[in-house]
Design an enzyme around this catalytic site. Structure first.
Site, PDB file in Angstrom:
ATOM      1  N   HIS A  67       0.663  -1.308  -0.031  1.00 28.42           N
ATOM      2  CA  HIS A  67      -0.087   0.040   0.046  1.00 28.42           C
ATOM      3  C   HIS A  67       0.970   1.363   0.151  1.00 28.42           C
ATOM      4  O   HIS A  67       2.107   1.269   0.687  1.00 28.42           O
ATOM      5  CB  HIS A  67      -0.875   0.084   1.413  1.00 28.42           C
ATOM      6  N   ILE A 352      -2.024  -5.042  14.512  1.00 26.27           N
ATOM      7  CA  ILE A 352      -1.358  -4.540  13.029  1.00 26.27           C
ATOM      8  C   ILE A 352      -2.191  -5.437  12.054  1.00 26.27           C
ATOM      9  O   ILE A 352      -2.336  -6.624  11.979  1.00 26.27           O
ATOM     10  CB  ILE A 352       0.189  -5.399  13.079  1.00 26.27           C
ATOM     11  N   CYS A 419       1.061 -26.426 -13.740  1.00 33.64           N
ATOM     12  CA  CYS A 419       0.147 -25.319 -13.923  1.00 33.64           C
ATOM     13  C   CYS A 419       1.191 -24.086 -13.650  1.00 33.64           C
ATOM     14  O   CYS A 419       1.023 -23.059 -14.234  1.00 33.64           O
ATOM     15  CB  CYS A 419      -0.794 -25.213 -13.173  1.00 33.64           C
TER      16      CYS A 419
END
Lengths: 480, 332
Positions: A67, A352, A419
């Site tokens: 962020h 947190i 994959c």
């Protein structure tokens, strides 16, 4: 340069005797970051962790976003540490090989109330020091995200928001800490805490551990440990977030992190690319009492699919690769609960929430300063042992794509997990690494093996054979 | 540092459909036919199907019984090799570098292979638990039949003690056999369907001879257990529910074509399916690209897809000879 002793990584047996200078309880992203930061100093350091791996709690099941902190409460400790942590982690990721993709975010408004909220969010971003946020009209949003569902009225463009590998990050911290001398004791739950003069004596499932200073980074258990130390300042109310991971064939449907616009009516869900090339849809936000309720629910998944179908209609037609649920360590407070208790030589790092991954390195620096103020003599700092983690990100070359690696070691050309294109060489490296895995999930978080759309249909049995040290290309029977 | 090479026909996938196509092509004289197989051994899914019935056929009204999966797989691969096709194992086709050109990764290095025709035979897989959106915890002990069979038949692994099998297609009965062979007690077989979707004899043997209860009209609505599976929560269509204790659950059937390479190559899917759209000659909408076997229609028995592979070989030869390709609907 001085020769440094490697720390020990233990998962069984009695803990070593003598007293540590500092012990960190919890090997999530925060605890591992604190241990790494302290490891710069000539101290005897331990990390004790209840589970059998690093990052096994809240840290492994989040939205994997680095962020900017544009929407934090201005002036809060969280805001400051997220902003500082983002800068630190972005730089560290480049150095340590943690995949990060700076895709940017769009907060998409789907109704008039959300549209009206965007200017305020832009202003909040500016107060948090982010001046690049821009308003986009409906046409601009559509040009940026052509697969978006009908009805998007506008968006706030937040450059700088990034996606990151949430598994490599705590592992990189822990690896560097251990290589710099920190002892990591896994499968070591703390059940009681007492004092013997100036020394903490922790009772664990593996015997007593003595330490002069104590850091509580116990995540969902931080309030419990805090109470063992005699404090009653916050209660963790786990907030469950369920997430759906869509197949890589969905990756081209979305370019940015599509964030919901928070309004009085609540917060919606996000759609975001992952560094592994998948698309994430979630999370739900359910306040619970049970700190172990990491299961998904039919109602939660149905709600996610309904919201996902509105945001990105084509997404829900793609195959689902994985479903998971994580618990965020929310508390009754609006900010991080980081408290120093000098008289006890103790620092609590609680509450947190979902920003912990981003803020982790800043939290670590802050906690180190608090410990020094509490009386811990850090001693002269030195360089940490270097660390370069195996790349799990799609934006950077992976071993199966690298001719020079395969030429030097053909094991990097032997694809085991089809994959995710994980090679035998990578699995071998993970098993020999500083903090090796002991479970298929631990191996998946280090390599992506078994983490793809088939969930083990093709490679599952072979991966388990490799984990147990056997060679799956020489079957025990059958096929000969 | 990627070496480049040209072949005539590149077949991706050495299962029954792919090797049958390669065998027929090579036998008919196509010069360079190369099959790429990403697994360490060729043969495809039959390699780990230890039940019989592979290659059953009728000759002059007489039923000739087939053989076991591994034997059948070996026989198919041997036929392709004898015909002169090249079968390369441990080679993964990682993506397209251009029309009819595939990039590969193998222990021997990276290659770029250019072909005159590409036959995709990448098969199908069972939808795993997550893709079925079955809620609950994420414990160990959750399988698809594919993983279960490999664990038991290829590696002799122990899987658990008490199992629930989800599904009633033929593959579910194969899973029951594998579990019994591994010494696992099957607590129940559960299906959302109203009755078995497999031959009546097979269903009857499971229910009567092996006394495995079949719970019809019933869905698994939650997995429980931390670390190891503790059980499954069930709900019957009529609303009744319950919890079955088990340490293993096998999600069977619900096959989905493995279409990644097809889609990455821009091959359109048939509407309403997850399979590439093909015509009767196994031609996709992309010139020179064919799709055969369970990639094109999940799922048919091995013998049926092998026959389809042989038929496709004829179409591939015609394309190599004439260069003719149908114009897609949209372009007409």
């Amino acid at each position: 340069m001085e020769r440094r002793r490697h720390g020990r990584v233990t998962r069984a047996g009695n803990l070593p005797g003598g007293a540590y200078d500092v012990t960190v309880v919890g090997a999530g992203v925060v605890g591992a970051a604190v241990a790494r930061e302290l490891a710069r100093h000539p101290l005897r350091i331990a990390v004790v962790e209840a589970s059998d791996d690093v990052g096994e709690g809240t840290s492994k099941a989040n939205t994997a976003i680095l962020h900017t902190g544009f929407d934090a409460v201005p002036g809060s400790l969280e805001s400051r540490l997220v902003r500082d942590g983002q800068r630190r982690l972005a730089a560290y990721a480049a150095e340590a090989g943690i995949p990060v993709e700076p895709v940017g975010a769009l907060l998409v408004a789907w109704d008039e109330a959300q549209l009206a909220a965007l200017p305020g969010l832009a202003e909040k971003a500016a107060r948090n020091g982010h001046h690049e946020a821009r308003l986009l009209d409906a046409a601009a949003v559509r040009a940026r995200e052509p697969h978006l569902g009908p009805g998007a009225l506008g968006a706030l463009d937040v450059p700088g928001e990034s996606v990151i590998c949430p598994w490599t990050t705590p592992l990189a911290y822990a690896t560097q800490a251990v290589r710099s001398g920190v002892d990591l004791h896994l499968a070591c739950r703390v059940t009681a805490a007492a004092r013997d003069g100036d020394t903490h004596v922790l009772t664990t499932g593996r015997g007593a551990l003595r330490t002069r200073y104590l850091v509580n980074a116990a995540g969902l258990g931080a309030d419990t440990l805090d109470r063992l130390l005699g404090h009653d300042t916050f209660t963790v109310t786990p907030r469950r977030g369920q997430l759906i991971v869509y197949d890589k064939l969905a990756r081209d449907l979305v370019r940015h992190i599509l964030l919901p616009v928070p309004t009085a009516l609540g917060k919606g869900v996000l759609v975001a690319p992952t560094v592994y090339g998948n698309v994430l849809l979630g999370p739900t936000a359910e306040d619970l009492d049970d700190r172990r309720a990491t299961g998904s629910t039919a109602a939660g998944l149905a709600a996610l699919r309904e919201q996902g179908a509105r945001i990105l209609p084509d997404l829900v037609d793609e195959e689902v690769t994985a479903v998971y649920a994580g618990l965020r360590a929310a508390t009754e407070h609006d900010d991080y609960q980081i408290h120093a208790r000098p008289e006890q030589r103790y620092v609590t790092v609680g509450g947190i929430r979902s920003t912990g991954l981003t803020a982790s390195m800043a939290i670590a620096a802050y906690v180190t300063d608090l410990l020094a103020e509490t009386g811990l003599r850090l001693g002269a700092p030195r360089d940490l042992a270097p660390v370069r983690m195996p790349n799990l990100g799609e934006a950077f070359p992976r071993p199966y794509q690298r001719a020079e690696m395969i030429a030097a070691d053909p094991a990097y050309g032997a694809v085991v997990c089809h994959c995710e294109r994980v090679t035998r060489g990578e699995i071998r490296d993970a098993l020999r690494s500083t903090v090796p895995p002991v479970s298929v999930d631990g191996l998946r978080r280090r390599t992506r093996a078994r983490g793809g759309r088939c969930q083990g249909f093709y490679c599952g049995a072979a991966v388990r054979e490799l984990l147990e040290g056997r060679d799956p290309t020489r079957p025990a029977r059958g096929d000969s | 540092m990627r070496s480049e090479r040209a072949v005539d026909v590149l077949v991706v996938g050495a299962g029954p459909a792919g090797v049958a196509a390669a065998a027929a092509l090579a036998a008919a004289g196509a010069p360079r036919v190369e099959v790429l197989e990403r697994e360490a051994r060729a043969g495809g899914v039959p390699r780990h199907c230890h039940h019989g019935g592979f290659g059953d056929r009728m000759v002059a009204g007489v039923a000739l019984p087939g053989t076991s999966g591994p034997r059948y797989a070996r026989r198919c691969v041997d036929a392709a090799l004898r015909a002169g096709a090249t079968v390369r194992t441990g080679v993964t086709a990682t993506g397209w570098a251009g029309p009819l050109t595939l990039d590969t990764t193998a222990p021997g290095g990276l290659e770029r292979l250019r072909a005159r025709a590409v036959v995709l035979a990448t098969g199908a897989r069972e939808r795993p638990r997550a893709a079925r959106l079955v809620p609950g915890s994420r414990p160990d002990g959750v399988y698809t039949t594919g993983e279960l069979q490999q664990a038991v038949h290829l590696f002799g692994r122990r899987v658990g003690t008490r199992a629930v099998v989800v599904g009633a297609e033929p593959v579910a009965y194969a899973a029951l056999d594998t579990l019994r062979r591994a010494g696992v007690h099957v607590v129940a077989q559960v299906t959302a369907s109203g009755r078995p979707e497999a031959p009546a004899r097979r269903a009857a043997v499971a229910r009567l001879w092996h006394a495995t209860p079949l719970l019809t009209d019933t869905e698994v609505v939650e997995l429980t257990g931390r670390g190891r599976l503790a059980g499954v929560r069930l709900r019957h269509r009529d609303g009744r529910g319950g919890h079955l204790a088990c340490d293993t659950v096998v999600f069977t059937g619900d096959f989905v074509p493995d279409h990644e390479l097809a889609r990455r190559g821009g091959v359109p899917l048939a509407p309403g399916t997850r399979a590439p759209a093909v015509d009767a000659a196994s031609r996709t909408a992309v010139r020179g690209v064919f799709a055969v076997g369970n990639l094109a229609h999940a799922v048919e028995p091995a013998g049926a897809v092998a026959a389809e592979g042989r038929r496709a070989a004829t179409a591939v030869r015609r394309f190599l000879a004439t260069g003719e390709w149908p114009v897609p609907h949209a372009a007409r």
